[in-house]
Scaffold this motif. Structure first.
Motif, PDB file in Angstrom:
ATOM      1  N   VAL A  68    -123.950  -2.111  47.231  1.00  0.00           N
ATOM      2  CA  VAL A  68    -124.934  -1.138  46.900  1.00  0.00           C
ATOM      3  C   VAL A  68    -125.801  -0.875  47.990  1.00  0.00           C
ATOM      4  CG1 VAL A  68    -126.323   0.207  45.439  1.00  0.00           C
ATOM      5  CG2 VAL A  68    -124.328  -1.134  44.374  1.00  0.00           C
ATOM      6  N   ALA A  69    -126.640  -1.937  48.498  1.00  0.00           N
ATOM      7  CA  ALA A  69    -127.636  -1.882  49.350  1.00  0.00           C
ATOM      8  C   ALA A  69    -127.077  -1.595  50.785  1.00  0.00           C
ATOM      9  CB  ALA A  69    -128.171  -3.229  49.226  1.00  0.00           C
ATOM     10  N   LEU A  70    -126.046  -2.202  51.127  1.00  0.00           N
ATOM     11  CA  LEU A  70    -125.504  -1.823  52.488  1.00  0.00           C
ATOM     12  C   LEU A  70    -125.212  -0.299  52.489  1.00  0.00           C
ATOM     13  CD1 LEU A  70    -125.113  -3.081  55.278  1.00  0.00           C
ATOM     14  CD2 LEU A  70    -122.957  -3.812  54.427  1.00  0.00           C
ATOM     15  N   ALA A 122    -120.154  10.188  44.592  1.00  0.00           N
ATOM     16  CA  ALA A 122    -120.690   8.707  44.430  1.00  0.00           C
ATOM     17  C   ALA A 122    -121.712   8.635  43.431  1.00  0.00           C
ATOM     18  CB  ALA A 122    -120.812   7.971  45.695  1.00  0.00           C
ATOM     19  N   ILE A 123    -122.884   9.224  44.156  1.00  0.00           N
ATOM     20  CA  ILE A 123    -124.317   8.993  43.326  1.00  0.00           C
ATOM     21  C   ILE A 123    -123.867   9.593  41.845  1.00  0.00           C
ATOM     22  CG2 ILE A 123    -126.472   9.957  43.173  1.00  0.00           C
ATOM     23  CD1 ILE A 123    -126.411   9.784  46.305  1.00  0.00           C
ATOM     24  N   PHE A 124    -123.348  10.751  41.681  1.00  0.00           N
ATOM     25  CA  PHE A 124    -123.021  11.118  40.226  1.00  0.00           C
ATOM     26  C   PHE A 124    -122.790  10.168  39.353  1.00  0.00           C
ATOM     27  CE2 PHE A 124    -121.179  13.399  36.754  1.00  0.00           C
ATOM     28  CZ  PHE A 124    -122.088  14.134  36.427  1.00  0.00           C
ATOM     29  N   VAL A 180    -115.969   3.207  40.458  1.00  0.00           N
ATOM     30  CA  VAL A 180    -115.509   4.387  41.255  1.00  0.00           C
ATOM     31  C   VAL A 180    -116.729   4.907  42.152  1.00  0.00           C
ATOM     32  CG1 VAL A 180    -114.628   6.799  41.112  1.00  0.00           C
ATOM     33  CG2 VAL A 180    -113.534   5.086  39.780  1.00  0.00           C
ATOM     34  N   GLY A 181    -117.845   5.163  41.667  1.00  0.00           N
ATOM     35  CA  GLY A 181    -118.956   5.663  42.493  1.00  0.00           C
ATOM     36  C   GLY A 181    -119.289   4.728  43.533  1.00  0.00           C
ATOM     37  N   VAL A 182    -119.192   3.428  43.244  1.00  0.00           N
ATOM     38  CA  VAL A 182    -119.539   2.431  44.339  1.00  0.00           C
ATOM     39  C   VAL A 182    -118.399   2.589  45.387  1.00  0.00           C
ATOM     40  CG1 VAL A 182    -119.733  -0.014  44.964  1.00  0.00           C
ATOM     41  CG2 VAL A 182    -120.767   0.537  42.794  1.00  0.00           C
ATOM     42  N   VAL A 183    -116.966   2.484  45.011  1.00  0.00           N
ATOM     43  CA  VAL A 183    -116.087   2.640  46.256  1.00  0.00           C
ATOM     44  C   VAL A 183    -116.101   4.143  46.976  1.00  0.00           C
ATOM     45  CG1 VAL A 183    -113.764   3.116  46.415  1.00  0.00           C
ATOM     46  CG2 VAL A 183    -114.390   1.511  44.785  1.00  0.00           C
ATOM     47  N   LEU A 184    -116.729   4.848  46.395  1.00  0.00           N
ATOM     48  CA  LEU A 184    -116.979   6.252  46.695  1.00  0.00           C
ATOM     49  C   LEU A 184    -118.344   6.132  47.922  1.00  0.00           C
ATOM     50  CD1 LEU A 184    -116.022   9.107  44.172  1.00  0.00           C
ATOM     51  CD2 LEU A 184    -115.051   8.643  46.223  1.00  0.00           C
ATOM     52  N   LEU A 185    -119.233   5.565  47.241  1.00  0.00           N
ATOM     53  CA  LEU A 185    -120.350   5.298  48.134  1.00  0.00           C
ATOM     54  C   LEU A 185    -119.953   4.658  49.637  1.00  0.00           C
ATOM     55  CD1 LEU A 185    -123.400   5.672  48.313  1.00  0.00           C
ATOM     56  CD2 LEU A 185    -123.713   3.290  47.185  1.00  0.00           C
TER      57      LEU A 185
END
Length: 190
Positions: free
Chosen positions: A96-98, A142-144, A159-164
């Motif tokens: 998430v951070a990177l 991703a954020i949503f 899924v959001g993390v993958v999209l991020l």
């Protein structure tokens, strides 16, 4: 259109409304009760809808303005960066951070590049392209997703993390593309 009329059109008010939503979205991310993350996701979705609507109405009603052109990307960047910072605070894992750091760094770099190019009278060199629009769409999705399932961190969150991560890769690509387009002007001696 005079300066006093600029703030009176609906597209500008929608953009200002989006700015007002930021502390509410961020604040809801800190409420330790079930369902508040969904409320944050819904408000973020409302912000996304106003982003699309203000641009659509400004073009359709011919109410574009220099103030609107300035304020709209500021509102977009502020909500994205604020929510990403809190997402990292809530889930400080590298995955998430990177991507969040890449996204915020790119936004600062490209904003500075656009400002500098505008000073040179060549703002159009770093205009938003289709790659930037795809990046933004994936980033917002991703954020949503991450907001929607923030407290449980289940499949939707994943899924959001993958999209991020995908949006961070597109973010780097688009930044490199903007820098490549601006390089002839950046490398000129003054």
């Amino acid at each position: 259109m005079g300066p006093e009329e600029t703030l009176l059109n609906l597209p500008i008010w929608l953009t200002l409304f989006r700015l007002v939503l930021i502390p509410f979205v961020v604040g809801l991310m800190f409420v330790p009760m079930s369902g508040f993350n969904i409320a944050a996701a819904i408000l973020f979705g409302v912000a996304l809808a106003t982003d699309w609507l203000d641009g659509h109405l400004a073009r359709r009603w011919n109410q574009t303005s220099a103030f609107g052109a300035f304020l709209d990307p500021v509102a977009d960047k502020l909500i994205v960066c604020a929510v990403l910072v809190i997402l990292v605070y809530r889930d400080p894992h590298y995955y998430v951070a990177l991507p969040a750091a890449v996204t915020v760094g790119r936004e600062l770099t490209v904003s500075a590049l656009r400002e500098w190019m505008a000073e040179l009278g060549e703002r159009g060199v770093v205009a938003v392209g289709s790659l930037g629009k795809y990046k933004t769409a994936i980033q917002m999705a991703a954020i949503f997703c991450m907001l929607f399932q923030l407290t449980e961190q289940g499949i939707v969150y994943g899924v959001g993390v993958v999209l991020l991560v995908i949006s961070a890769a597109l973010t780097l690509w688009s930044m490199i593309e903007y820098l490549r387009q601006a390089w002839p002007r950046l490398s000129m001696e003054r």
